[in-house]
Design a protein around this motif. Sequence first.
Motif, mmCIF file in Angstrom:
data_model
loop_
_atom_site.group_PDB
_atom_site.id
_atom_site.type_symbol
_atom_site.label_atom_id
_atom_site.label_comp_id
_atom_site.label_asym_id
_atom_site.label_seq_id
_atom_site.Cartn_x
_atom_site.Cartn_y
_atom_site.Cartn_z
ATOM 1 N N THR A 186 0.823 -1.207 0.000
ATOM 2 C CA THR A 186 0.000 0.000 0.000
ATOM 3 C C THR A 186 0.861 1.263 0.000
ATOM 4 O OG1 THR A 186 -0.186 -0.088 2.423
ATOM 5 C CG2 THR A 186 -1.918 -1.149 1.137
ATOM 6 N N GLN A 187 1.986 1.246 0.713
ATOM 7 C CA GLN A 187 2.874 2.397 0.701
ATOM 8 C C GLN A 187 3.514 2.579 -0.677
ATOM 9 O OE1 GLN A 187 1.843 4.237 3.285
ATOM 10 N NE2 GLN A 187 3.967 4.812 3.664
ATOM 11 N N PHE A 188 3.895 1.493 -1.296
ATOM 12 C CA PHE A 188 4.428 1.577 -2.657
ATOM 13 C C PHE A 188 3.379 2.169 -3.594
ATOM 14 C CE2 PHE A 188 4.297 -0.351 -6.858
ATOM 15 C CZ PHE A 188 5.520 0.049 -7.383
ATOM 16 N N TRP A 189 2.138 1.688 -3.455
ATOM 17 C CA TRP A 189 1.087 2.171 -4.346
ATOM 18 C C TRP A 189 0.792 3.648 -4.106
ATOM 19 C CZ3 TRP A 189 -0.719 0.943 -8.739
ATOM 20 C CH2 TRP A 189 -1.928 1.488 -9.195
ATOM 21 N N SER A 190 0.807 4.070 -2.856
ATOM 22 C CA SER A 190 0.569 5.472 -2.535
ATOM 23 C C SER A 190 1.642 6.365 -3.150
ATOM 24 C CB SER A 190 0.530 5.652 -1.016
ATOM 25 O OG SER A 190 0.408 7.024 -0.678
ATOM 26 N N LYS A 191 2.905 5.970 -3.037
ATOM 27 C CA LYS A 191 3.995 6.774 -3.587
ATOM 28 C C LYS A 191 3.988 6.769 -5.108
ATOM 29 C CE LYS A 191 5.886 7.744 0.441
ATOM 30 N NZ LYS A 191 5.950 9.132 0.973
ATOM 31 N N SER A 192 3.823 5.586 -5.698
ATOM 32 C CA SER A 192 3.865 5.494 -7.159
ATOM 33 C C SER A 192 2.676 6.198 -7.800
ATOM 34 C CB SER A 192 3.921 4.033 -7.598
ATOM 35 O OG SER A 192 2.780 3.326 -7.137
ATOM 36 N N SER A 193 1.517 6.222 -7.130
ATOM 37 C CA SER A 193 0.356 6.920 -7.671
ATOM 38 C C SER A 193 0.594 8.426 -7.732
ATOM 39 C CB SER A 193 -0.883 6.633 -6.817
ATOM 40 O OG SER A 193 -1.197 5.263 -6.837
ATOM 41 N N GLU A 194 1.472 8.904 -6.872
ATOM 42 C CA GLU A 194 1.835 10.326 -6.874
ATOM 43 C C GLU A 194 3.046 10.603 -7.760
ATOM 44 O OE1 GLU A 194 2.560 11.075 -2.786
ATOM 45 O OE2 GLU A 194 0.470 10.797 -2.161
ATOM 46 N N ILE A 195 3.443 9.617 -8.567
ATOM 47 C CA ILE A 195 4.609 9.708 -9.451
ATOM 48 C C ILE A 195 5.869 9.979 -8.635
ATOM 49 C CG2 ILE A 195 5.368 10.536 -11.713
ATOM 50 C CD1 ILE A 195 2.600 9.464 -11.744
ATOM 51 N N ASP A 196 5.885 9.537 -7.410
ATOM 52 C CA ASP A 196 7.076 9.656 -6.561
ATOM 53 C C ASP A 196 7.872 8.356 -6.680
ATOM 54 O OD1 ASP A 196 8.993 10.170 -4.697
ATOM 55 O OD2 ASP A 196 7.644 10.263 -2.971
ATOM 56 N N TYR A 197 8.587 8.221 -7.791
ATOM 57 C CA TYR A 197 9.308 6.985 -8.054
ATOM 58 C C TYR A 197 10.425 6.745 -7.048
ATOM 59 C CZ TYR A 197 6.881 6.866 -12.547
ATOM 60 O OH TYR A 197 5.922 6.824 -13.530
ATOM 61 N N VAL A 198 11.073 7.821 -6.595
ATOM 62 C CA VAL A 198 12.137 7.679 -5.603
ATOM 63 C C VAL A 198 11.567 7.176 -4.282
ATOM 64 C CG1 VAL A 198 13.864 8.911 -4.244
ATOM 65 C CG2 VAL A 198 13.593 9.423 -6.674
ATOM 66 N N GLY A 199 10.443 7.733 -3.858
ATOM 67 C CA GLY A 199 9.828 7.313 -2.605
ATOM 68 C C GLY A 199 9.280 5.907 -2.647
ATOM 69 N N ALA A 200 8.843 5.454 -3.836
ATOM 70 C CA ALA A 200 8.256 4.111 -3.952
ATOM 71 C C ALA A 200 9.315 3.023 -4.038
ATOM 72 C CB ALA A 200 7.360 4.051 -5.191
ATOM 73 N N ALA A 201 10.520 3.375 -4.478
ATOM 74 C CA ALA A 201 11.549 2.366 -4.764
ATOM 75 C C ALA A 201 11.921 1.484 -3.581
ATOM 76 C CB ALA A 201 12.794 3.058 -5.333
ATOM 77 N N PRO A 202 12.176 2.042 -2.364
ATOM 78 C CA PRO A 202 12.578 1.139 -1.267
ATOM 79 C C PRO A 202 11.501 0.128 -0.884
ATOM 80 C CG PRO A 202 12.221 3.374 -0.464
ATOM 81 C CD PRO A 202 12.233 3.448 -1.951
ATOM 82 N N TYR A 203 10.242 0.515 -1.016
ATOM 83 C CA TYR A 203 9.166 -0.429 -0.716
ATOM 84 C C TYR A 203 9.150 -1.549 -1.760
ATOM 85 C CZ TYR A 203 7.600 3.411 2.230
ATOM 86 O OH TYR A 203 7.535 4.411 3.172
ATOM 87 N N ALA A 204 9.379 -1.188 -3.029
ATOM 88 C CA ALA A 204 9.446 -2.210 -4.083
ATOM 89 C C ALA A 204 10.625 -3.150 -3.861
ATOM 90 C CB ALA A 204 9.557 -1.536 -5.449
ATOM 91 N N LEU A 205 11.759 -2.583 -3.494
ATOM 92 C CA LEU A 205 12.943 -3.409 -3.266
ATOM 93 C C LEU A 205 12.724 -4.394 -2.122
ATOM 94 C CD1 LEU A 205 15.881 -4.073 -3.917
ATOM 95 C CD2 LEU A 205 16.567 -2.240 -2.351
ATOM 96 N N LEU A 206 12.094 -3.936 -1.057
ATOM 97 C CA LEU A 206 11.839 -4.827 0.071
ATOM 98 C C LEU A 206 10.874 -5.942 -0.306
ATOM 99 C CD1 LEU A 206 11.659 -2.818 3.409
ATOM 100 C CD2 LEU A 206 13.174 -4.683 2.794
ATOM 101 N N MET A 207 9.848 -5.632 -1.095
ATOM 102 C CA MET A 207 8.925 -6.678 -1.527
ATOM 103 C C MET A 207 9.653 -7.741 -2.348
ATOM 104 S SD MET A 207 5.216 -4.982 -2.454
ATOM 105 C CE MET A 207 5.820 -3.505 -3.249
ATOM 106 N N ILE A 208 10.596 -7.314 -3.211
ATOM 107 C CA ILE A 208 11.352 -8.280 -4.001
ATOM 108 C C ILE A 208 12.240 -9.129 -3.106
ATOM 109 C CG2 ILE A 208 13.131 -8.506 -5.770
ATOM 110 C CD1 ILE A 208 12.007 -5.993 -7.084
ATOM 111 N N LEU A 209 12.914 -8.486 -2.148
ATOM 112 C CA LEU A 209 13.812 -9.221 -1.257
ATOM 113 C C LEU A 209 13.058 -10.217 -0.380
ATOM 114 C CD1 LEU A 209 16.248 -6.369 -0.142
ATOM 115 C CD2 LEU A 209 16.658 -8.177 -1.822
ATOM 116 N N VAL A 210 11.862 -9.838 0.067
ATOM 117 C CA VAL A 210 11.062 -10.740 0.887
ATOM 118 C C VAL A 210 10.483 -11.873 0.047
ATOM 119 C CG1 VAL A 210 8.978 -10.909 2.299
ATOM 120 C CG2 VAL A 210 10.534 -8.988 2.622
ATOM 121 N N SER A 211 10.134 -11.573 -1.219
ATOM 122 C CA SER A 211 9.486 -12.564 -2.074
ATOM 123 C C SER A 211 10.463 -13.555 -2.688
ATOM 124 C CB SER A 211 8.721 -11.856 -3.207
ATOM 125 O OG SER A 211 7.740 -10.980 -2.694
#
Length: 529
Positions: free
Chosen positions: A487-512
């Motif tokens: 949800t945090q990734f989606w909130s940041k990416s919906s605001e076109i905040d690619y820098v803010g969304a990146a760490p959440y995406a990275l953590l999802m990949i590392l956990v998955s």
Amino acid sequence: MTTDLSAPQVSGDTTTAGRGKRPRPPFGVSAVGILAVLTALFSLLPLGYVIFMTGVTGWDTAVTLVFRPRVGELLLNTVLLILITVPLCLVLGVGGAWLVERTGLRGNKWWAVLLAAPLAVPAFVNSYAWVSAVPSLEGLWSGVLIATLSYFPLVYIPAAAALSRLDPAIEQSAASLGLGAWRTFFRVVLPQLRIAMTGGALLVALHLLAEYGAFAMIRFDTFTTAIMIQYRSTFNGTAGNMLASVLVFFCLILLLLEGRSRGTARYARVGSGVQGKALRLPLRSYQLPAQLSLLALTVLAFGLPLWVVLRWTLAGAGSWPADEFIPALLQTLGYGLAGAAVTIVVGFPMAFLAVRYPSWFSKALELSNYITSSMPGIVVGLAFVTVSIRVVPGVYQTAGVLVAAYVLLFLPRALVNLRSGLAQAPKELEEAAQSLGRPPLLSFIRVTLRLTAPAAAGGAALVFLGIVNELTATLLLSPNGTRTLATQFWSKSSEIDYVGAAPYALLMILVSAPMTYLLFQQSKKAAGQ
């Protein structure tokens, strides 16, 4: 045919015994059956919601809302997406599996893992990476590109597992009769992959129906994106409910088609002796093209998303807000662990009945869960929103409701593993423990539960993976203040905040990533049973 002389002898009415009348299960089994029935009834809640809302809407209104140009547009988009993406996933998945398992591909063990790796990248993260790299992406073909790169491992994993266990004697017989390599593949090997292919194709199609974030980012309208728009604009309006009913109908059609196309044929080696080792087809001059093709596929499906996420993460490394970042990680882990534990506990009675007391009744109970799990998360979320508001408003937007939705969405992942574990813990072992003086409950705990624990842990890991990457139901049902990685990734990416969304995406990949590897390894073991 031999007779099992160790089986307990039946005395009394031989006529009844001859008719095969089963003894009545003990009280404990009856209690387990009641729990399984309650679980099945609970799992039918989303389907009941769709039927109820359709009936409340009224026939005339329902017809008006369903048979309108907007629904036709969404239907066309969805059908085209499935008709194009599913065959592409089949070609990439089966082709990759064949190269890895049946040819002299160099580095085949590395490629076996790399081709499964894209499954660790959620589709909406994949879409985020491609949109940030190519901002002009939108529409049907962009959706096909992202969906194919995200979901072809769903075909590759079962196809590779099946190929690794096929008896090569049939292929050798075909070759001895003069069939070349290609004719042998299409006439002998491919038919034996039918179950793996139809199952993988069904999973891809259901994911296409359920996906929201990936298609919303590229402005490609599907039923799920349209339902979410309706929900946000009218809060579970009638039009959204009718779209949900069409989507559920589509899911049921796919389930029926998969069951029909799968057929009743089974491919297994029943002769004596040890299965021979498959001869790998030498690639010779095709070695370099095969390597380059797999490299291109891996780079596009896994390398590019990972590179984009890492690039944006490093760009904002000094500005990570710890007060947002750490709670999102902790809440994701908390919901994942809680949802996985509850799902295993809820699924155990049903798996126990299916293995120890198989019948049409236990199969019907299982089917109810598979029907519900085929529904998109948004439909399950809408069902819980409506029921919690109208029936028990006090539980609306609570953690319990969100965990309950996770259970319904991912219960089949637990059931498959629990059934496998229980099948390896036959009841004769419990009876042997009881004959040594152990009480029945203690025998069950120390024998059956102990032997089932590894499979249960694997099922819990797969449920955890699904919860970490779940978006739509979490957006609808999460309590106020909830912050998960998705949800945090989606909130940041919906605001076109690619820098803010990146760490959440990275953590999802590392956990998955480790969960994806576990899925790949388990599929290999399951194919060998």
